[in-house]
Design a protein around this motif. Structure first.
Motif, PDB file in Angstrom:
ATOM      1  N   VAL A  36      10.350 -32.237 -11.639  1.00 14.63           N
ATOM      2  CA  VAL A  36       9.606 -33.111 -10.754  1.00 14.63           C
ATOM      3  C   VAL A  36       8.434 -33.872 -11.444  1.00 14.63           C
ATOM      4  O   VAL A  36       8.442 -33.585 -12.808  1.00 14.63           O
ATOM      5  CB  VAL A  36       8.730 -32.275  -9.637  1.00 14.63           C
ATOM      6  N   TYR A  37       8.342 -35.250 -11.112  1.00 14.33           N
ATOM      7  CA  TYR A  37       7.308 -35.984 -11.969  1.00 14.33           C
ATOM      8  C   TYR A  37       6.170 -36.054 -10.965  1.00 14.33           C
ATOM      9  O   TYR A  37       6.084 -36.434  -9.751  1.00 14.33           O
ATOM     10  CB  TYR A  37       7.811 -37.368 -12.122  1.00 14.33           C
ATOM     11  N   LEU A  38       4.976 -35.661 -11.627  1.00 12.06           N
ATOM     12  CA  LEU A  38       3.628 -35.693 -11.053  1.00 12.06           C
ATOM     13  C   LEU A  38       2.894 -36.767 -11.555  1.00 12.06           C
ATOM     14  O   LEU A  38       2.734 -37.040 -12.776  1.00 12.06           O
ATOM     15  CB  LEU A  38       2.823 -34.255 -11.300  1.00 12.06           C
ATOM     16  N   PHE A  39       2.457 -37.620 -10.538  1.00 10.28           N
ATOM     17  CA  PHE A  39       1.860 -38.881 -10.675  1.00 10.28           C
ATOM     18  C   PHE A  39       0.164 -38.706 -10.848  1.00 10.28           C
ATOM     19  O   PHE A  39      -0.330 -37.926  -9.924  1.00 10.28           O
ATOM     20  CB  PHE A  39       2.356 -39.927  -9.951  1.00 10.28           C
ATOM     21  N   ILE A  40      -0.577 -39.738 -11.573  1.00  9.55           N
ATOM     22  CA  ILE A  40      -1.948 -39.529 -11.599  1.00  9.55           C
ATOM     23  C   ILE A  40      -2.699 -39.727 -10.235  1.00  9.55           C
ATOM     24  O   ILE A  40      -3.664 -39.211 -10.183  1.00  9.55           O
ATOM     25  CB  ILE A  40      -2.335 -40.987 -12.280  1.00  9.55           C
ATOM     26  N   ASP A  41      -1.963 -40.275  -9.103  1.00 14.82           N
ATOM     27  CA  ASP A  41      -2.582 -40.213  -7.879  1.00 14.82           C
ATOM     28  C   ASP A  41      -2.379 -38.831  -7.164  1.00 14.82           C
ATOM     29  O   ASP A  41      -3.141 -38.827  -6.131  1.00 14.82           O
ATOM     30  CB  ASP A  41      -2.093 -41.335  -6.827  1.00 14.82           C
ATOM     31  N   GLY A  42      -1.559 -37.882  -7.795  1.00 12.15           N
ATOM     32  CA  GLY A  42      -1.390 -36.550  -7.237  1.00 12.15           C
ATOM     33  C   GLY A  42      -0.277 -36.576  -6.355  1.00 12.15           C
ATOM     34  O   GLY A  42       0.233 -35.299  -6.022  1.00 12.15           O
ATOM     35  N   LYS A  68       1.089 -43.606 -14.631  1.00 14.18           N
ATOM     36  CA  LYS A  68       1.385 -42.503 -15.480  1.00 14.18           C
ATOM     37  C   LYS A  68       1.781 -41.362 -14.538  1.00 14.18           C
ATOM     38  O   LYS A  68       1.443 -41.164 -13.612  1.00 14.18           O
ATOM     39  CB  LYS A  68       0.029 -41.954 -16.410  1.00 14.18           C
ATOM     40  N   TYR A  69       2.596 -40.436 -15.382  1.00 16.23           N
ATOM     41  CA  TYR A  69       3.172 -39.311 -14.863  1.00 16.23           C
ATOM     42  C   TYR A  69       3.507 -38.221 -15.653  1.00 16.23           C
ATOM     43  O   TYR A  69       3.302 -38.665 -16.927  1.00 16.23           O
ATOM     44  CB  TYR A  69       4.410 -39.566 -14.006  1.00 16.23           C
ATOM     45  N   THR A  70       3.401 -36.974 -15.379  1.00 16.49           N
ATOM     46  CA  THR A  70       3.684 -35.897 -16.347  1.00 16.49           C
ATOM     47  C   THR A  70       5.050 -35.143 -15.781  1.00 16.49           C
ATOM     48  O   THR A  70       5.173 -35.186 -14.470  1.00 16.49           O
ATOM     49  CB  THR A  70       2.668 -35.083 -16.500  1.00 16.49           C
ATOM     50  N   GLU A  71       6.017 -34.549 -16.539  1.00 11.17           N
ATOM     51  CA  GLU A  71       7.187 -33.970 -16.310  1.00 11.17           C
ATOM     52  C   GLU A  71       6.825 -32.558 -15.957  1.00 11.17           C
ATOM     53  O   GLU A  71       6.169 -31.872 -16.890  1.00 11.17           O
ATOM     54  CB  GLU A  71       8.186 -33.958 -17.175  1.00 11.17           C
ATOM     55  N   VAL A  72       7.081 -31.889 -14.803  1.00 11.42           N
ATOM     56  CA  VAL A  72       6.895 -30.454 -14.760  1.00 11.42           C
ATOM     57  C   VAL A  72       8.563 -29.795 -14.164  1.00 11.42           C
ATOM     58  O   VAL A  72       8.988 -30.409 -13.471  1.00 11.42           O
ATOM     59  CB  VAL A  72       5.987 -30.278 -13.489  1.00 11.42           C
ATOM     60  N   VAL A  73       8.597 -28.939 -14.903  1.00 15.03           N
ATOM     61  CA  VAL A  73       9.983 -28.343 -14.709  1.00 15.03           C
ATOM     62  C   VAL A  73       9.704 -26.703 -13.652  1.00 15.03           C
ATOM     63  O   VAL A  73       8.762 -26.133 -14.093  1.00 15.03           O
ATOM     64  CB  VAL A  73      10.524 -27.820 -15.844  1.00 15.03           C
ATOM     65  N   PHE A  74      10.408 -26.663 -12.714  1.00  8.19           N
ATOM     66  CA  PHE A  74      10.477 -25.592 -11.881  1.00  8.19           C
ATOM     67  C   PHE A  74      11.730 -24.723 -12.084  1.00  8.19           C
ATOM     68  O   PHE A  74      12.812 -25.494 -12.163  1.00  8.19           O
ATOM     69  CB  PHE A  74      10.335 -26.089 -10.576  1.00  8.19           C
ATOM     70  N   ALA A  75      11.797 -23.583 -11.787  1.00  8.94           N
ATOM     71  CA  ALA A  75      13.194 -22.762 -11.757  1.00  8.94           C
ATOM     72  C   ALA A  75      13.704 -23.118 -10.404  1.00  8.94           C
ATOM     73  O   ALA A  75      12.942 -23.703  -9.501  1.00  8.94           O
ATOM     74  CB  ALA A  75      12.839 -21.197 -11.601  1.00  8.94           C
ATOM     75  N   PHE A  80      -6.378 -31.664 -14.075  1.00  2.00           N
ATOM     76  CA  PHE A  80      -6.420 -33.241 -14.073  1.00  2.00           C
ATOM     77  C   PHE A  80      -6.866 -33.812 -15.111  1.00  2.00           C
ATOM     78  O   PHE A  80      -6.243 -34.849 -15.872  1.00  2.00           O
ATOM     79  CB  PHE A  80      -7.089 -33.746 -12.748  1.00  2.00           C
ATOM     80  N   GLU A  81      -7.903 -33.451 -15.924  1.00  2.80           N
ATOM     81  CA  GLU A  81      -8.511 -33.958 -17.057  1.00  2.80           C
ATOM     82  C   GLU A  81      -7.745 -34.267 -17.945  1.00  2.80           C
ATOM     83  O   GLU A  81      -7.707 -34.960 -18.978  1.00  2.80           O
ATOM     84  CB  GLU A  81      -9.758 -33.161 -17.375  1.00  2.80           C
ATOM     85  N   ASN A  82      -6.641 -32.973 -18.326  1.00  2.00           N
ATOM     86  CA  ASN A  82      -5.733 -33.217 -19.480  1.00  2.00           C
ATOM     87  C   ASN A  82      -4.100 -33.589 -19.207  1.00  2.00           C
ATOM     88  O   ASN A  82      -3.633 -33.719 -20.091  1.00  2.00           O
ATOM     89  CB  ASN A  82      -5.465 -31.719 -19.942  1.00  2.00           C
ATOM     90  N   LEU A  83      -4.141 -33.799 -17.888  1.00  2.00           N
ATOM     91  CA  LEU A  83      -2.571 -33.920 -17.641  1.00  2.00           C
ATOM     92  C   LEU A  83      -2.108 -35.631 -18.029  1.00  2.00           C
ATOM     93  O   LEU A  83      -1.034 -35.486 -18.611  1.00  2.00           O
ATOM     94  CB  LEU A  83      -2.368 -34.159 -15.954  1.00  2.00           C
ATOM     95  N   PHE A  84      -2.899 -36.590 -18.049  1.00  2.00           N
ATOM     96  CA  PHE A  84      -2.395 -37.941 -18.130  1.00  2.00           C
ATOM     97  C   PHE A  84      -3.287 -38.552 -19.526  1.00  2.00           C
ATOM     98  O   PHE A  84      -3.332 -39.954 -19.433  1.00  2.00           O
ATOM     99  CB  PHE A  84      -2.716 -38.643 -16.981  1.00  2.00           C
ATOM    100  N   GLU A  85      -3.457 -37.685 -20.694  1.00  6.13           N
ATOM    101  CA  GLU A  85      -4.125 -38.438 -21.755  1.00  6.13           C
ATOM    102  C   GLU A  85      -3.029 -39.188 -22.522  1.00  6.13           C
ATOM    103  O   GLU A  85      -1.890 -38.942 -22.497  1.00  6.13           O
ATOM    104  CB  GLU A  85      -4.834 -37.272 -22.678  1.00  6.13           C
TER     105      GLU A  85
END
Length: 62
Positions: free
Chosen positions: A6-12, A30-37, A57-62
């Motif tokens: 899944v992709y988690l975006f800066i707006d949550g 901006k987004y971060t990739e998160v992998v789930f089983a 949040f503070e470290n996710l989108f640097e």
């Protein structure tokens, strides 16, 4: 359909990786990739990502 990524975006907000297309979702920013089983339901992913987003949040989108 593989819904382990899944992709988690800066707006949550988030969306499944198979549904994400940078060309059509550029407005999400901006987004971060998160992998789930495999086997997680949408509501379980939603709950998990809410906590993850709030705690990191503070470290996710640097």
């Amino acid at each position: 359909m593989d819904r382990a990524i899944v992709y988690l975006f800066i707006d949550g907000s988030w969306m499944y990786g198979v549904e994400f297309n940078p060309k059509f979702h550029a407005e999400k920013g901006k987004y971060t990739e998160v992998v789930f089983a495999r086997g997680w339901s949408s509501s379980e992913i939603d709950e998990c990502l809410k906590d993850y987003y709030e705690e990191n949040f503070e470290n996710l989108f640097e």
